[in-house]
Design a protein around this motif. Sequence first.
Motif, PDB file in Angstrom:
ATOM      1  N   TRP A 132       0.835  -1.211   0.000  1.00 42.46           N
ATOM      2  CA  TRP A 132       0.000   0.000   0.000  1.00 42.46           C
ATOM      3  C   TRP A 132       0.870   1.261   0.000  1.00 42.46           C
ATOM      4  O   TRP A 132       0.623   2.211  -0.748  1.00 42.46           O
ATOM      5  CB  TRP A 132      -0.920  -0.007   1.222  1.00 42.46           C
ATOM      6  CG  TRP A 132      -1.781   1.217   1.323  1.00 42.46           C
ATOM      7  CD1 TRP A 132      -2.996   1.433   0.739  1.00 42.46           C
ATOM      8  CD2 TRP A 132      -1.469   2.425   2.036  1.00 42.46           C
ATOM      9  NE1 TRP A 132      -3.456   2.690   1.040  1.00 42.46           N
ATOM     10  CE2 TRP A 132      -2.544   3.317   1.848  1.00 42.46           C
ATOM     11  CE3 TRP A 132      -0.402   2.828   2.825  1.00 42.46           C
ATOM     12  CZ2 TRP A 132      -2.577   4.590   2.406  1.00 42.46           C
ATOM     13  CZ3 TRP A 132      -0.411   4.108   3.388  1.00 42.46           C
ATOM     14  CH2 TRP A 132      -1.490   4.965   3.183  1.00 42.46           C
ATOM     15  N   ALA A 133       1.904   1.268   0.839  1.00 41.47           N
ATOM     16  CA  ALA A 133       2.766   2.453   0.932  1.00 41.47           C
ATOM     17  C   ALA A 133       3.484   2.720  -0.378  1.00 41.47           C
ATOM     18  O   ALA A 133       3.633   3.878  -0.797  1.00 41.47           O
ATOM     19  CB  ALA A 133       3.767   2.275   2.076  1.00 41.47           C
ATOM     20  N   ARG A 192       9.452  -7.572  11.065  1.00 42.38           N
ATOM     21  CA  ARG A 192       9.320  -8.066   9.689  1.00 42.38           C
ATOM     22  C   ARG A 192      10.446  -7.596   8.794  1.00 42.38           C
ATOM     23  O   ARG A 192      10.907  -8.314   7.920  1.00 42.38           O
ATOM     24  CB  ARG A 192       7.970  -7.605   9.128  1.00 42.38           C
ATOM     25  CG  ARG A 192       7.733  -7.904   7.660  1.00 42.38           C
ATOM     26  CD  ARG A 192       7.556  -9.394   7.432  1.00 42.38           C
ATOM     27  NE  ARG A 192       7.126  -9.651   6.081  1.00 42.38           N
ATOM     28  CZ  ARG A 192       7.925  -9.631   5.019  1.00 42.38           C
ATOM     29  NH1 ARG A 192       9.205  -9.325   5.162  1.00 42.38           N
ATOM     30  NH2 ARG A 192       7.449  -9.890   3.822  1.00 42.38           N
ATOM     31  N   THR A 193      10.933  -6.358   8.985  1.00 42.48           N
ATOM     32  CA  THR A 193      11.877  -5.762   8.038  1.00 42.48           C
ATOM     33  C   THR A 193      13.239  -5.438   8.619  1.00 42.48           C
ATOM     34  O   THR A 193      14.196  -5.218   7.873  1.00 42.48           O
ATOM     35  CB  THR A 193      11.313  -4.459   7.451  1.00 42.48           C
ATOM     36  OG1 THR A 193      11.252  -3.464   8.484  1.00 42.48           O
ATOM     37  CG2 THR A 193       9.925  -4.666   6.870  1.00 42.48           C
ATOM     38  N   GLY A 194      13.332  -5.367   9.951  1.00 38.22           N
ATOM     39  CA  GLY A 194      14.601  -4.978  10.549  1.00 38.22           C
ATOM     40  C   GLY A 194      14.800  -3.484  10.643  1.00 38.22           C
ATOM     41  O   GLY A 194      15.861  -3.024  11.068  1.00 38.22           O
ATOM     42  N   SER A 195      13.812  -2.693  10.236  1.00 34.36           N
ATOM     43  CA  SER A 195      13.920  -1.236  10.333  1.00 34.36           C
ATOM     44  C   SER A 195      12.585  -0.667  10.784  1.00 34.36           C
ATOM     45  O   SER A 195      11.557  -1.348  10.769  1.00 34.36           O
ATOM     46  CB  SER A 195      14.327  -0.624   8.989  1.00 34.36           C
ATOM     47  OG  SER A 195      13.293  -0.776   8.042  1.00 34.36           O
ATOM     48  N   TRP A 241      12.111   2.686   6.580  1.00 31.34           N
ATOM     49  CA  TRP A 241      11.782   1.919   5.382  1.00 31.34           C
ATOM     50  C   TRP A 241      11.125   2.810   4.336  1.00 31.34           C
ATOM     51  O   TRP A 241      11.472   2.764   3.147  1.00 31.34           O
ATOM     52  CB  TRP A 241      10.858   0.769   5.754  1.00 31.34           C
ATOM     53  CG  TRP A 241      10.457  -0.094   4.590  1.00 31.34           C
ATOM     54  CD1 TRP A 241      11.100  -1.191   4.115  1.00 31.34           C
ATOM     55  CD2 TRP A 241       9.302   0.083   3.753  1.00 31.34           C
ATOM     56  NE1 TRP A 241      10.429  -1.719   3.044  1.00 31.34           N
ATOM     57  CE2 TRP A 241       9.325  -0.950   2.791  1.00 31.34           C
ATOM     58  CE3 TRP A 241       8.262   1.016   3.729  1.00 31.34           C
ATOM     59  CZ2 TRP A 241       8.338  -1.068   1.813  1.00 31.34           C
ATOM     60  CZ3 TRP A 241       7.280   0.892   2.754  1.00 31.34           C
ATOM     61  CH2 TRP A 241       7.323  -0.147   1.805  1.00 31.34           C
ATOM     62  N   LEU A 242      10.184   3.650   4.766  1.00 35.76           N
ATOM     63  CA  LEU A 242       9.469   4.528   3.839  1.00 35.76           C
ATOM     64  C   LEU A 242      10.417   5.528   3.187  1.00 35.76           C
ATOM     65  O   LEU A 242      10.332   5.795   1.980  1.00 35.76           O
ATOM     66  CB  LEU A 242       8.355   5.259   4.583  1.00 35.76           C
ATOM     67  CG  LEU A 242       7.437   6.153   3.742  1.00 35.76           C
ATOM     68  CD1 LEU A 242       6.720   5.335   2.672  1.00 35.76           C
ATOM     69  CD2 LEU A 242       6.424   6.866   4.640  1.00 35.76           C
TER      70      LEU A 242
END
Length: 323
Positions: free
Chosen positions: A219-220, A251-254, A259-260
């Motif tokens: 979505w992002a 989930r992502t480590g950040s 992330w965005l």
Amino acid sequence: MHRVAVLAFDGISPFHLSVPGLVFGRIGTGREQDAPYRVETCAEQPGTLSTPAGFDIAVRHGLEAVDRADTVVVPSWTRRRALPEPIRAALHRAHDRDARIVGLCLGAWAVADSGLADGREITTHWSAAAELQRAYPAVTVRADTLWTDHGDVITSAGVAAALDCCLHIVRADHGSRTATELARALVLAPHRSGSQAQYIPVAVPEPIDDDPIEHAMVWARTHLDDAIDLDTWARTALMSRRTFTRRFRERTGSSPQQWLLHQRVDRARLLLESTDATMDRIAAEAGLGTGVNLRHHFRRTLGVSPAVHRATFRAGREVGRAG
């Protein structure tokens, strides 16, 4: 033609050996003629090498391939095995003439043993990181990143992360468009965000259909040009802000914000390489607001200004058309 030497050894995993040829040489894709790299597999002593897969491989080139390479890849290595002196010397000769040294997965052991990364960070498979750190205290081993890139020395995490790292190198050399097209041909994510930290506690991620964080990430990516506040974003995953932030990091480590930002910088990079839009226009389409913000975040993330990045890849396109 950029030459890549891939160092094989007796007992090497066929998968690890195939990764550089697949990504750099496009071997097996049917588009080998379009590869921007010339890949040669070599060994300390050319000849027949065994593999744990039940078949042998024949290597035609010796270490002379390292001496003529622009990039030298050690796609794997054996833990606690010291580098043979001829290989150590070849890696140092290559590094001294500004060739790039790449250690994929356990290949980071060979890089650490060479001494070329002393005083710097390297990355390897998370399961081997602690042992590697004990064996080579002169380096700092990262178990939470997919790759570490110092320009002259690059190391990656394990298995699939070797593909990510090689795609990263293609992106750095030839731009996002080339890397994305190659990733599409290989059915890979063009840029896998996050880190291997997400794989340490849980080796197998949840299926995508049951992963609300993955849906929120999708979505992002489709709303990068909008102002995305954390509360609204969390609601796309049907979570509270606090739960979403915790689950996203797992989930992502950040963090979601980190992330965005990287997604927006990646969008800006692609627009810089593929359009003549103004800095303000690119900033707006990437969700970075203004050209001033674009310049700040682009330089902080990639270490180069947007204008220099655009000029570099525009020059590359002109050379390609002339050729």
